[in-house]
Design a protein around this motif. Structure first.
Motif, PDB file in Angstrom:
ATOM      1  N   LYS A   1     -23.210 -17.824 127.968  1.00 55.61           N
ATOM      2  CA  LYS A   1     -23.515 -17.097 129.212  1.00 55.61           C
ATOM      3  C   LYS A   1     -22.407 -17.393 130.229  1.00 55.61           C
ATOM      4  O   LYS A   1     -21.742 -18.420 130.151  1.00 55.61           O
ATOM      5  CB  LYS A   1     -24.861 -17.568 129.774  1.00 55.61           C
ATOM      6  CG  LYS A   1     -26.047 -17.085 128.972  1.00 55.61           C
ATOM      7  CD  LYS A   1     -27.338 -17.617 129.573  1.00 55.61           C
ATOM      8  CE  LYS A   1     -28.540 -17.115 128.784  1.00 55.61           C
ATOM      9  NZ  LYS A   1     -29.772 -17.803 129.178  1.00 55.61           N
ATOM     10  N   GLU A   2     -22.268 -16.484 131.179  1.00 56.09           N
ATOM     11  CA  GLU A   2     -21.228 -16.661 132.198  1.00 56.09           C
ATOM     12  C   GLU A   2     -21.744 -17.532 133.334  1.00 56.09           C
ATOM     13  O   GLU A   2     -22.862 -17.342 133.818  1.00 56.09           O
ATOM     14  CB  GLU A   2     -20.797 -15.292 132.742  1.00 56.09           C
ATOM     15  CG  GLU A   2     -19.693 -15.406 133.782  1.00 56.09           C
ATOM     16  CD  GLU A   2     -19.212 -14.061 134.294  1.00 56.09           C
ATOM     17  OE1 GLU A   2     -19.199 -13.081 133.508  1.00 56.09           O
ATOM     18  OE2 GLU A   2     -18.852 -14.009 135.481  1.00 56.09           O
ATOM     19  N   TRP A   3     -20.928 -18.483 133.745  1.00 54.13           N
ATOM     20  CA  TRP A   3     -21.317 -19.415 134.813  1.00 54.13           C
ATOM     21  C   TRP A   3     -20.490 -19.164 136.066  1.00 54.13           C
ATOM     22  O   TRP A   3     -19.275 -19.013 135.996  1.00 54.13           O
ATOM     23  CB  TRP A   3     -21.091 -20.859 134.345  1.00 54.13           C
ATOM     24  CG  TRP A   3     -21.552 -21.904 135.328  1.00 54.13           C
ATOM     25  CD1 TRP A   3     -22.832 -22.189 135.664  1.00 54.13           C
ATOM     26  CD2 TRP A   3     -20.729 -22.819 136.075  1.00 54.13           C
ATOM     27  NE1 TRP A   3     -22.873 -23.228 136.569  1.00 54.13           N
ATOM     28  CE2 TRP A   3     -21.593 -23.629 136.838  1.00 54.13           C
ATOM     29  CE3 TRP A   3     -19.354 -23.024 136.169  1.00 54.13           C
ATOM     30  CZ2 TRP A   3     -21.136 -24.633 137.687  1.00 54.13           C
ATOM     31  CZ3 TRP A   3     -18.887 -24.029 137.013  1.00 54.13           C
ATOM     32  CH2 TRP A   3     -19.775 -24.819 137.766  1.00 54.13           C
ATOM     33  N   ASN A   4     -21.179 -19.080 137.189  1.00 51.81           N
ATOM     34  CA  ASN A   4     -20.491 -18.973 138.487  1.00 51.81           C
ATOM     35  C   ASN A   4     -21.183 -19.887 139.486  1.00 51.81           C
ATOM     36  O   ASN A   4     -22.376 -20.176 139.348  1.00 51.81           O
ATOM     37  CB  ASN A   4     -20.510 -17.526 138.989  1.00 51.81           C
ATOM     38  CG  ASN A   4     -19.492 -16.666 138.257  1.00 51.81           C
ATOM     39  OD1 ASN A   4     -18.286 -16.859 138.403  1.00 51.81           O
ATOM     40  ND2 ASN A   4     -19.975 -15.752 137.429  1.00 51.81           N
ATOM     41  N   ILE A   5     -20.425 -20.344 140.446  1.00 47.31           N
ATOM     42  CA  ILE A   5     -21.006 -21.233 141.463  1.00 47.31           C
ATOM     43  C   ILE A   5     -20.472 -20.873 142.840  1.00 47.31           C
ATOM     44  O   ILE A   5     -19.283 -20.574 142.996  1.00 47.31           O
ATOM     45  CB  ILE A   5     -20.730 -22.724 141.113  1.00 47.31           C
ATOM     46  CG1 ILE A   5     -21.389 -23.643 142.133  1.00 47.31           C
ATOM     47  CG2 ILE A   5     -19.246 -23.009 140.961  1.00 47.31           C
ATOM     48  CD1 ILE A   5     -21.598 -25.065 141.665  1.00 47.31           C
ATOM     49  N   ARG A   6     -21.384 -20.869 143.814  1.00 46.70           N
ATOM     50  CA  ARG A   6     -21.007 -20.543 145.195  1.00 46.70           C
ATOM     51  C   ARG A   6     -20.962 -21.787 146.076  1.00 46.70           C
ATOM     52  O   ARG A   6     -20.181 -21.881 146.994  1.00 46.70           O
ATOM     53  CB  ARG A   6     -21.978 -19.510 145.776  1.00 46.70           C
ATOM     54  CG  ARG A   6     -21.793 -18.113 145.158  1.00 46.70           C
ATOM     55  CD  ARG A   6     -23.015 -17.249 145.269  1.00 46.70           C
ATOM     56  NE  ARG A   6     -24.080 -17.733 144.424  1.00 46.70           N
ATOM     57  CZ  ARG A   6     -24.204 -17.450 143.122  1.00 46.70           C
ATOM     58  NH1 ARG A   6     -23.335 -16.667 142.524  1.00 46.70           N
ATOM     59  NH2 ARG A   6     -25.194 -17.947 142.396  1.00 46.70           N
TER      60      ARG A   6
ATOM     61  N   SER B   1     -25.101 -19.668 139.016  1.00 50.34           N
ATOM     62  CA  SER B   1     -25.807 -18.716 138.161  1.00 50.34           C
ATOM     63  C   SER B   1     -25.299 -18.884 136.743  1.00 50.34           C
ATOM     64  O   SER B   1     -24.114 -19.168 136.507  1.00 50.34           O
ATOM     65  CB  SER B   1     -25.584 -17.276 138.654  1.00 50.34           C
ATOM     66  OG  SER B   1     -24.207 -16.978 138.686  1.00 50.34           O
ATOM     67  N   LEU B   2     -26.197 -18.759 135.800  1.00 48.82           N
ATOM     68  CA  LEU B   2     -25.862 -18.841 134.379  1.00 48.82           C
ATOM     69  C   LEU B   2     -26.559 -17.659 133.718  1.00 48.82           C
ATOM     70  O   LEU B   2     -27.757 -17.702 133.451  1.00 48.82           O
ATOM     71  CB  LEU B   2     -26.345 -20.184 133.811  1.00 48.82           C
ATOM     72  CG  LEU B   2     -25.942 -20.505 132.377  1.00 48.82           C
ATOM     73  CD1 LEU B   2     -24.422 -20.525 132.212  1.00 48.82           C
ATOM     74  CD2 LEU B   2     -26.515 -21.853 131.941  1.00 48.82           C
TER      75      LEU B   2
ATOM     76  N   ARG C   1     -25.475 -27.319 126.475  1.00 47.27           N
ATOM     77  CA  ARG C   1     -26.830 -27.842 126.655  1.00 47.27           C
ATOM     78  C   ARG C   1     -27.156 -27.661 128.130  1.00 47.27           C
ATOM     79  O   ARG C   1     -26.444 -28.199 128.999  1.00 47.27           O
ATOM     80  CB  ARG C   1     -26.874 -29.332 126.292  1.00 47.27           C
ATOM     81  CG  ARG C   1     -28.300 -29.879 126.177  1.00 47.27           C
ATOM     82  CD  ARG C   1     -28.253 -31.328 125.669  1.00 47.27           C
ATOM     83  NE  ARG C   1     -27.772 -32.258 126.703  1.00 47.27           N
ATOM     84  CZ  ARG C   1     -28.562 -32.835 127.612  1.00 47.27           C
ATOM     85  NH1 ARG C   1     -29.866 -32.586 127.634  1.00 47.27           N
ATOM     86  NH2 ARG C   1     -28.058 -33.672 128.504  1.00 47.27           N
ATOM     87  N   GLU C   2     -28.185 -26.870 128.440  1.00 44.80           N
ATOM     88  CA  GLU C   2     -28.482 -26.574 129.849  1.00 44.80           C
ATOM     89  C   GLU C   2     -28.917 -27.835 130.579  1.00 44.80           C
ATOM     90  O   GLU C   2     -29.835 -28.531 130.151  1.00 44.80           O
ATOM     91  CB  GLU C   2     -29.556 -25.476 129.941  1.00 44.80           C
ATOM     92  CG  GLU C   2     -28.996 -24.121 129.543  1.00 44.80           C
ATOM     93  CD  GLU C   2     -29.849 -22.948 129.994  1.00 44.80           C
ATOM     94  OE1 GLU C   2     -30.875 -23.165 130.680  1.00 44.80           O
ATOM     95  OE2 GLU C   2     -29.474 -21.804 129.677  1.00 44.80           O
TER      96      GLU C   2
ATOM     97  N   PRO D   1     -28.750 -23.477 138.128  1.00 36.23           N
ATOM     98  CA  PRO D   1     -29.161 -23.481 139.535  1.00 36.23           C
ATOM     99  C   PRO D   1     -30.359 -24.417 139.754  1.00 36.23           C
ATOM    100  O   PRO D   1     -31.291 -24.421 138.962  1.00 36.23           O
ATOM    101  CB  PRO D   1     -29.528 -22.021 139.813  1.00 36.23           C
ATOM    102  CG  PRO D   1     -29.655 -21.354 138.491  1.00 36.23           C
ATOM    103  CD  PRO D   1     -28.856 -22.145 137.509  1.00 36.23           C
ATOM    104  N   VAL D   2     -30.285 -25.198 140.820  1.00 35.26           N
ATOM    105  CA  VAL D   2     -31.364 -26.152 141.124  1.00 35.26           C
ATOM    106  C   VAL D   2     -31.569 -26.166 142.630  1.00 35.26           C
ATOM    107  O   VAL D   2     -30.605 -26.133 143.403  1.00 35.26           O
ATOM    108  CB  VAL D   2     -30.976 -27.602 140.709  1.00 35.26           C
ATOM    109  CG1 VAL D   2     -32.146 -28.547 140.933  1.00 35.26           C
ATOM    110  CG2 VAL D   2     -30.522 -27.681 139.283  1.00 35.26           C
ATOM    111  N   ARG D   3     -32.837 -26.200 143.042  1.00 37.01           N
ATOM    112  CA  ARG D   3     -33.140 -26.376 144.461  1.00 37.01           C
ATOM    113  C   ARG D   3     -34.451 -27.123 144.515  1.00 37.01           C
ATOM    114  O   ARG D   3     -35.522 -26.546 144.362  1.00 37.01           O
ATOM    115  CB  ARG D   3     -33.246 -25.006 145.123  1.00 37.01           C
ATOM    116  CG  ARG D   3     -33.236 -25.135 146.607  1.00 37.01           C
ATOM    117  CD  ARG D   3     -33.003 -23.872 147.338  1.00 37.01           C
ATOM    118  NE  ARG D   3     -32.844 -24.240 148.728  1.00 37.01           N
ATOM    119  CZ  ARG D   3     -32.471 -23.422 149.664  1.00 37.01           C
ATOM    120  NH1 ARG D   3     -32.212 -22.184 149.387  1.00 37.01           N
ATOM    121  NH2 ARG D   3     -32.363 -23.839 150.907  1.00 37.01           N
ATOM    122  N   LYS D   4     -34.359 -28.447 144.670  1.00 33.10           N
ATOM    123  CA  LYS D   4     -35.596 -29.238 144.700  1.00 33.10           C
ATOM    124  C   LYS D   4     -35.365 -30.615 145.302  1.00 33.10           C
ATOM    125  O   LYS D   4     -34.228 -31.027 145.513  1.00 33.10           O
ATOM    126  CB  LYS D   4     -36.179 -29.361 143.282  1.00 33.10           C
ATOM    127  CG  LYS D   4     -35.316 -30.086 142.261  1.00 33.10           C
ATOM    128  CD  LYS D   4     -36.106 -30.203 140.947  1.00 33.10           C
ATOM    129  CE  LYS D   4     -35.305 -30.875 139.869  1.00 33.10           C
ATOM    130  NZ  LYS D   4     -36.002 -30.972 138.598  1.00 33.10           N
TER     131      LYS D   4
END
Ligand code: ZN
Length: 429
Positions: free
Chosen positions: A61-66, A153-154, A126-127, A94-97
């Motif tokens: 999968k394609e990975w992007n980060i902002r 995003s993945l 491995r995610e 992506p994580v928000r916690k």
């Protein structure tokens, strides 16, 4: 320090421009990188969809980060992606916690040995999510809850490959490959990109004998995908070289092809022996950069790898200390000139037949004997003339002769050119 006209400075400027970009094996960082390289050379870009099967692998999968940050219980930012893109483990989901310190610790990576440096980590297949940080900062973490925010995003997308073919007089190809998947790391990644860009630029100014195929690809999955999609082209590739780690101050190390005694191996060793004081040569091992894919038994291309200090053998390797201070314009320029010398040898290495093999031809009559002629024209080395005549027996190439004679290839080539002019040599086709 930086002179814009100097080739080393131009290579360094390209590295400076590419350094801030967050690259990975897929994503916009790679596209942005290739677009910048395109300002120098007419690179083609190919997108391969996530999920496509390439030999035993699947395009991820394609990975992007902002952006990303880690905040302590007082709301203070402890780790910030803005400060260094190495802070986020590559391919973090992506994580928000909010997490406890104990849970957070399972997602933190440091390097104890160099407590002020940020290590470079990835988790492509491995995610997972993670932050990389200086060990000193890690030690200062207080108990309490932490706010984790990774705005990434993945998703299904594509992997991007860059490719440039410089046409030659023959369809026999030389492959030149470099990886483009590392974020802000200079020696491991950007130095190879800069060298390949300027090597290609230089080759495009002439019409070389060989056709050159430059690949700017993500490590491992990029070469596997290219090979899987281009099997019909492999028969044309006579040899290849993987370029990386060429900007540090260490001596050169050449990793030989799988076969170990090809024309490329001889050309690299000869160029190094006549260019630098010390260097080392190692046998092929099935570990390292993309040469291990090119040299797998079912592909079996003859591909070497020329670096300065090999990977893992300098402390800055895969850390934030592999930065803009670690690579230097003069070191980049020297590496480029060694690569250019290797290509000069390969371009000019041919085999000839001595037309007068019975005793020596009379050289003085042809202005080829020392102290004759009296012109100001550059005269070939006398011993080079004799070596070329003696070993041009249809079985020894000019590089073979240079090695036997212990003379630089360029002197042997120059002597051969004079002998051809006097019709004493003929090319063996
Ligand atoms: Zn690396």
């Amino acid at each position: 320090m930086v002179d814009n006209n100097d080739i080393g400075s131009q290579m360094y400027h390209l590295i400076e421009e590419l350094y801030p970009i967050c690259r990975s094996i897929t994503g916009d960082g790679v596209r942005k990188t290739l677009t910048i390289i395109k300002k120098h050379i007419p690179l083609g870009m190919q997108e391969i969809a996530s999920g496509e099967k390439v030999f035993d692998w699947v395009v991820p999968k394609e990975w992007n980060i902002r952006g990303a940050y880690l905040k302590n219980s007082r709301g203070e930012i402890i780790v910030d992606f803005e400060e260094s893109n190495l802070h986020v483990m590559g391919y973090s989901i992506p994580v928000r916690k909010r997490v406890s310190l104990d849970e957070l610790r399972q997602h933190l990576f440091t390097t104890e040995e160099y407590p002020n440096w940020i290590p470079y980590r990835t988790s492509y297949y491995r995610e997972n999510w993670g932050f990389c940080m200086a060990h000193n900062r890690y030690l200062a973490l207080e108990d309490g809850d932490y706010e984790v925010n990774i705005d990434s995003s993945l998703e299904d997308g594509a992997m991007t490959l860059g490719e440039l073919v410089v046409p030659g007089k023959t369809s026999d190809e030389i492959l030149v490959s470099t990886h483009i998947c590392h974020p802000s790391l200079c020696n491991d990644n950007l130095s190879g990109i800069a060298l390949c860009t300027f090597l290609a630029k230089h080759l495009m100014e002439s019409r070389p004998r060989y056709t050159y195929r430059f690949l700017f690809i993500p490590g491992t999955i990029g070469s596997i995908a290219w090979l899987a999609l281009n099997e019909d082209k492999l028969a044309r590739i006579t040899m290849g070289i993987v370029v990386t780690l060429v900007g540090d101050s260490g001596g050169f190390t050449y990793k030989k092809t799988r076969c170990g005694d090809t024309e490329l191996d001889a050309a690299v060793v000869h160029a190094l022996a006549h260019s630098v004081q010390t260097f080392s040569v190692r046998d092929f091992v099935p570990y390292g950069y993309d040469e291990r894919q090119y040299s797998s038994p079912g592909i079996n291309l003859q591909v070497g790898c020329l670096t300065r200090t090999p990977f893992g053998e300098f402390p800055q390797y895969h850390t934030s200390a592999d930065n803009l201070e670690f690579v230097k314009p003069n070191q980049l320029a020297e590496a480029l000139s060694v690569y250019q010398r290797i290509l000069y040898i390969l371009e000019n290495n041919k085999t000839y037949r001595n037309m007068y093999p019975k005793c020596e031809p009379q050289l003085g009559r042809r202005g080829l004997y020392e102290n004759t002629g009296g012109s100001n024209e550059r005269q070939p080395n006398q011993m080079a003339i004799l070596w070329v005549l003696n070993y041009s027996d249809e079985r020894h190439s000019l590089l073979d002769i240079a090695e036997i004679a212990g003379l630089p290839f360029e002197d042997i080539r120059f002597a051969a050119d004079r002998l051809i002019k006097c019709r004493l040599l003929e090319e063996v086709s």
